[in-house]
Design an enzyme around this catalytic site. Structure first.
Site, mmCIF file in Angstrom:
data_model
loop_
_atom_site.group_PDB
_atom_site.id
_atom_site.type_symbol
_atom_site.label_atom_id
_atom_site.label_comp_id
_atom_site.label_asym_id
_atom_site.label_seq_id
_atom_site.Cartn_x
_atom_site.Cartn_y
_atom_site.Cartn_z
ATOM 1 N N HIS A 363 -27.307 -1.664 -56.843
ATOM 2 C CA HIS A 363 -27.979 -0.437 -57.267
ATOM 3 C C HIS A 363 -29.505 -0.541 -57.189
ATOM 4 C CE1 HIS A 363 -27.856 3.534 -58.662
ATOM 5 N NE2 HIS A 363 -26.935 3.429 -59.604
ATOM 6 N N ARG A 589 6.876 -3.099 7.121
ATOM 7 C CA ARG A 589 6.203 -3.659 5.951
ATOM 8 C C ARG A 589 7.199 -4.322 5.006
ATOM 9 N NH1 ARG A 589 1.254 -4.716 5.442
ATOM 10 N NH2 ARG A 589 0.728 -2.703 6.401
ATOM 11 N N HIS A 628 10.783 -7.065 13.945
ATOM 12 C CA HIS A 628 11.692 -6.010 14.406
ATOM 13 C C HIS A 628 13.154 -6.401 14.215
ATOM 14 C CE1 HIS A 628 8.686 -3.935 17.396
ATOM 15 N NE2 HIS A 628 8.359 -3.785 16.123
ATOM 16 N N SER A 653 11.469 0.321 16.664
ATOM 17 C CA SER A 653 10.466 1.374 16.720
ATOM 18 C C SER A 653 9.691 1.380 15.406
ATOM 19 C CB SER A 653 11.143 2.719 16.982
ATOM 20 O OG SER A 653 10.167 3.728 17.133
ATOM 21 N N LEU A 655 8.345 2.990 11.679
ATOM 22 C CA LEU A 655 8.539 3.827 10.507
ATOM 23 C C LEU A 655 9.965 4.336 10.357
ATOM 24 C CD1 LEU A 655 5.118 5.694 10.801
ATOM 25 C CD2 LEU A 655 5.651 3.676 9.457
ATOM 26 N N ALA A 691 3.968 7.988 2.896
ATOM 27 C CA ALA A 691 3.441 9.069 3.740
ATOM 28 C C ALA A 691 4.427 9.444 4.839
ATOM 29 C CB ALA A 691 2.106 8.644 4.347
ATOM 30 N N ALA A 692 5.090 8.442 5.431
ATOM 31 C CA ALA A 692 6.029 8.716 6.518
ATOM 32 C C ALA A 692 7.221 9.524 6.022
ATOM 33 C CB ALA A 692 6.504 7.399 7.131
#
Length: 718
Positions: A363, A589, A628, A653, A655, A691-692
């Site tokens: 205080h 991939r 492949h 080939s 994708l 995306a493909a």
């Protein structure tokens, strides 16, 4: 820092003295960080904090102090033998005046005077007579009329506490008290801890949240961080450079006794919540392990004590020198008049728990209005949107916190209907709230949508524990809103977004809905270890290839290693249902990883293809590159007894061109097996590039063949 000065440790002085004694006996028993300090340390007198020291009495040859006996008999030493003079004769001590209270010796030796000769005789005579009643509690073994009180010199922790309490009496303190609603803090703590349990682990306590609120409030009221000091005989107000929050930590001793230390979290005003949480946990951990250093005990500017953890509702702690204020947190309880009510009635009335906060302040430098405003600021922080937004962002929690809003009466709106609307909103747009950003690119924005906010449906935190009609949702007629949100968020808003309400067939919608909203069982420890082993195998394979065959084209799976345990799980279920074969098609991939860790192609063959070595026994090679090629193998269940054929379709080939090839192969295999119209026992498993899948027309063309009688395969896992 002078080793002879003990005021710097304040209420922790007892711990330093205790470590000093252990260091004298065995230096290895004390943490090495203290050794240099304790070599030069000079502990204060153990009687320094206990008022007037007892007068010294004559010492016997064993070094213990003993008051003289009152009847001229020889005194007893600590081992019960008579104290002897240097020539071996008994030493009779002069009879001093009877003291008002017995004095204890420095080594706490208890001394009793020999009884008068008449007393044993009387006792012996009395013993010869039959005993007609038991002796009372006031009778002593020697037959004294009254029990003799025992005194004991305070030492160690007890002496330090006494000294600190005496010193605290010099500080003129006052205390402000405020009751704070704890419901929002409790509800947001549940959200935080559930998220931490699903992710990196850890647990947030109420003290973490309260301590951080105190630190933020000190920024608004820096005077609460100051302390009073006399410098050159003149009163001064000292303003520290930073806020060092002192934590009162309860420690259990080896003998079962409990002691209290106050350790400082340094520079809390410069920390965000995650840093504050880490520093808090580090201090507590090192205190439990006995590894706190001298720096951890010094520099406290404002303290927090939490007796509410043991049920204390209201506490007025003592303020120590060097601090301007100490905050005490009481237990969280319902108001007394509601403590006999049922949980349902409390939820219906919208009654929440309260936590009592006290601010005990010096205080001389802090006034009551300032302390009261300080507690009001903490109150406002603990119910504010911005405070919890900052904490959630700091912990990388992608969801909005629970918000403090006033309760809306039931008669104004039909809340049962609003809950059903909320369920429908999560089924339609729950994927917009899914946590699909593992890298946390967006750190200052929550995953949300207005339709997924309970406030948009006129529901508040007061409705969380109320029951509503849910129309069979999750197999229930009525559920608490808290449980409804838990099911919906677990189903639609975690790390996978689910969007299916665009499907036109109600049966298909219902099929997906039942499986998405079902209770998910956590894998066993053995299953988790197996998943980890598949992840490790995928990672190790890619790491080896990039180290051994630098610069060679391999279409790595890096960043998507989780596809290996996912494919393993699909094939495992196919084996569990006793299908005949799983045929896989995929782009380049990750193909080498799938060949090695799913199909089981030998590593030697894969590495030989990288080396370019030809087998002399072969007439000619395949003429194609390694990523492949296809292969076939056999899969054995880890947690079952079945096995199944697995093959990977060659993809010369790019994708998605392999998609219709896969469906044709599977249909041909099914026709050869010829198990009837429902005999779709060969499962096509197709992997796509994101995306493909959306951009190549061959995908849509293949999907359009799915239900034609001559092309259907019974379904494909994508």
């Amino acid at each position: 820092m002078s080793s002879s000065s003990t005021s710097q440790f304040g209420q922790n002085q007892w711990l330093v003295d205790e470590m000093y004694q252990r260091f004298q006996d065995d230096p290895s028993s004390v943490d090495a960080s203290w050794h240099e300090f304790l070599k030069e340390y000079s502990p204060e007198s153990p009687d320094a904090g206990t008022g007037n020291a007892p007068a010294s009495s004559a010492a016997g040859l064993n070094g213990s102090s003993a008051p003289a006996s009152g009847n001229g008999a020889s005194t007893s030493s600590a081992n019960g033998q008579k104290a002897a003079s240097s020539n071996g004769s008994s030493a009779a001590a002069p009879t001093p005046p009877a003291p008002k209270k017995p004095a204890s010796s420095a080594n706490e030796t208890k001394v009793t005077s020999a009884p008068a000769a008449s007393k044993p005789a009387a006792a012996k005579s009395a013993a010869a007579k039959p005993v007609t009643k038991p002796s009372t509690a006031t009778e002593t073994k020697s037959g004294s009329d009254a029990a003799t009180p025992e005194s004991k010199v305070l030492r160690g922790a007890a002496a330090a506490v006494a000294k600190n309490m005496n010193a605290s009496l010099e500080i003129p303190t006052a205390t402000s008290v405020r009751a704070i609603p704890a419901k929002l803090m409790a509800d947001n703590r549940v959200v935080i801890n559930n998220h931490l349990a699903r992710t990196r682990g850890g647990k947030i306590s109420f003290t973490h949240l309260l301590g951080y609120a105190i630190v933020q409030a000190v920024k608004v009221f820096p005077n609460m961080n100051r302390h009073y000091a006399e410098i050159d005989g003149k009163p001064n107000v000292v303003t520290p450079a930073h806020t060092n929050l002192g934590l009162a930590i309860d420690l259990a001793g080896k003998d079962g006794n409990r002691s209290l230390v106050v350790a400082a979290i340094k520079n809390t005003d410069t920390q965000n919540f995650t840093q504050f949480y880490a520093a808090y946990e580090d201090i507590v951990r090192r205190a439990r392990e006995g590894k706190l250093g001298a720096e951890d005990f010094s520099g406290v500017t404002i303290s927090l004590t939490n007796p509410g953890g043991i049920g204390t509702v209201h506490s007025v702690p003592r303020l120590m020198k060097g601090q301007g204020a100490i905050i005490g947190a009481g237990a969280m309880e319902y108001p007394a008049e509601f403590q006999g009510s049922s949980d349902e009635k409390i939820a219906e009335m919208g009654v929440g728990k309260l936590m009592t906060l006290t601010s005990t302040y010096d205080h001389r430098i802090i006034q009551g209005a300032e302390s009261g405003d300080f507690l009001r600021t903490i109150h406002n922080l603990l119910i504010s949107d911005e405070f919890y937004d900052e904490i959630f962002h700091s912990l990388s929690i992608p969801y909005e916190p629970v918000r403090w809003r006033k309760d809306i009466p039931e008669g104004v709106i039909d809340k049962n209907t609003r809950v059903l609307e909320l369920i429908a909103a999560y089924r339609n747009r729950g994927h917009l709230m899914a946590d699909t950003d593992p890298l946390q690119f967006v750190k200052d924005k929550f995953k949300s949508h207005p339709d997924l906010d309970v406030i948009s449906h006129d529901l508040t935190l007061w409705d969380l524990d109320r029951e509503f009609k849910v129309g069979g949702f999750h197999g229930r007629d009525k559920m608490k809103l808290r449980d409804v949100l838990s099911v919906l968020r677990d189903a639609y808003c975690r790390h996978i977004g689910v969007e299916y309400t665009h499907i036109l067939e109600p049966e298909q919608q219902q099929w997906i809905q039942e499986r998405v909203e079902s209770h998910h069982i956590k894998p066993t420890v053995a299953q988790q270890k197996y998943i980890l082993s598949k992840l490790n195998a995928a990672e190790a394979f890619e790491t080896f290839l990039q180290t051994k065959y630098v610069g060679q084209k391999r279409f790595s799976l890096e960043g998507a290693e989780s596809v290996i345990p996912m494919m393993d799980s699909v094939i495992d279920q196919a084996a569990e249902h006793e299908l005949d074969e799983v045929v896989i098609a995929m782009p380049h991939r990750g193909r080498l990883n799938v060949l090695a860790n799913i199909v089981g192609k030998p590593y030697a063959k894969i590495f030989t293809e990288f080396e370019g070595n030809m087998n002399p026994a072969a007439a000619h090679g395949s003429g194609d590159v390694k990523y492949h090629l296809g292969a076939s193998g056999k899969y054995f269940q880890m947690f079952g007894d079945n096995e199944i054929e697995v093959s990977l379709t060659a993809n010369p080939s790019h994708l998605e061109a392999v998609d219709p090839v896969l469906e044709g192969l599977v249909r041909a295999k099914q026709d050869l097996l010829d198990k009837g119209d429902g005999g779709f026992t060969v499962l096509p498993l197709m992997l796509h590039g994101d995306a493909a899948f959306a951009g190549q027309g061959v995908v849509a063309e293949t999907l359009n063949l799915a239900l034609l009688r001559g092309y259907r395969t019974g379904g494909t896992v994508h």
